[in-house]
Design a protein around this motif. Structure first.
Motif, short mmCIF file in Angstrom:
data_model
loop_
_atom_site.label_atom_id
_atom_site.label_comp_id
_atom_site.label_asym_id
_atom_site.label_seq_id
_atom_site.Cartn_x
_atom_site.Cartn_y
_atom_site.Cartn_z
N GLY A 135 -22.76 0.49 4.38
CA GLY A 135 -22.35 1.47 3.38
C GLY A 135 -21.49 2.58 3.95
O GLY A 135 -21.39 3.65 3.37
N SER A 139 -26.36 4.27 8.37
CA SER A 139 -24.98 3.81 8.54
C SER A 139 -24.75 3.26 9.94
O SER A 139 -23.81 2.52 10.16
N ARG A 169 -15.53 -4.63 10.29
CA ARG A 169 -15.37 -4.13 8.92
C ARG A 169 -16.54 -4.54 8.03
O ARG A 169 -17.05 -3.74 7.24
N ALA A 170 -16.97 -5.80 8.15
CA ALA A 170 -18.08 -6.28 7.33
C ALA A 170 -19.37 -5.55 7.68
O ALA A 170 -20.17 -5.22 6.80
N ARG A 225 -18.33 4.56 4.56
CA ARG A 225 -17.05 4.73 3.88
C ARG A 225 -16.02 5.41 4.79
O ARG A 225 -14.86 5.17 4.69
N ARG A 277 -19.60 -2.49 8.79
CA ARG A 277 -19.50 -1.15 8.21
C ARG A 277 -19.79 -1.18 6.72
O ARG A 277 -20.47 -0.32 6.19
N ARG A 278 -19.24 -2.17 6.04
CA ARG A 278 -19.48 -2.27 4.60
C ARG A 278 -20.94 -2.54 4.30
O ARG A 278 -21.49 -2.01 3.34
#
Length: 171
Positions: A98, A39, A91-92, A100, A94-95
């Motif tokens: 994965g 992550s 944000r991208a 959350r 982090r996504r």
């Protein structure tokens, strides 16, 4: 009165069950640690995107100086879009990793307690050097933001390398 030894000693089948449970727990902990490490990985595109996102508004602002009202409006819009792009990049990233649940601000600052001041200091030093050598305000801002963007990119590369090493050690 029955013997205490028989009650405290596990049966042969129970001993194997305990061993299997311990192995399963170790596997879960290792998987959890791998997920935590993964992550933290930044995507490959993140560094160059940050550089462009930080430098482009300064370039547009330098271009707009002395051009009139519409150019100042364009520079303002590009600056606001640059801020929105930085938030979208975070944000991208982090996504893509994965993630959350986001970390708290204090947790993120603790993680960056060495890198953030070093990158900020490098950008300020570059800006002061430009200003000291007589560069204009626009060139000074562009240089400082370029150094900050490259610094963020370098931190991402270094952090990804450390995380990859840790992941290899877990395997």
């Amino acid at each position: 009165m029955p013997s205490q030894e028989n009650e405290s000693a596990p049966l042969e089948g129970e001993g194997r069950s305990v061993a299997y449970a311990e192995d399963a727990l170790k596997g879960v902990e290792a998987a959890r640690e791998r997920a935590r490490l993964r992550s933290g990985l930044a995507p490959e595109w993140y560094g160059p995107a940050v550089v462009v996102t930080l430098v482009l508004p300064s370039v547009v602002q330098a271009w707009s100086q002395g051009r009139g009202g519409w150019a100042a409006l364009v520079a303002l819009v590009v600056s606001l879009l640059g801020l929105a792009a930085v938030l979208a990049l975070v944000r991208a990233a982090r996504r893509a990793a994965g993630v959350r649940v986001t970390r708290s601000l204090s947790s993120r600052l603790r993680r960056s307690r060495i890198a953030l001041p070093a990158v900020l200091a490098a950008g300020l030093l570059a800006g002061v050097c430009c200003w000291g050598f007589g560069a204009g305000g626009a060139a000074t801002r562009i240089t400082a933001f370029a150094v900050w963007g490259l610094g963020v990119w370098g931190v991402c590369i270094a952090r990804n390398a450390a995380i990859s090493r840790a992941l290899r050690e877990l395997a």
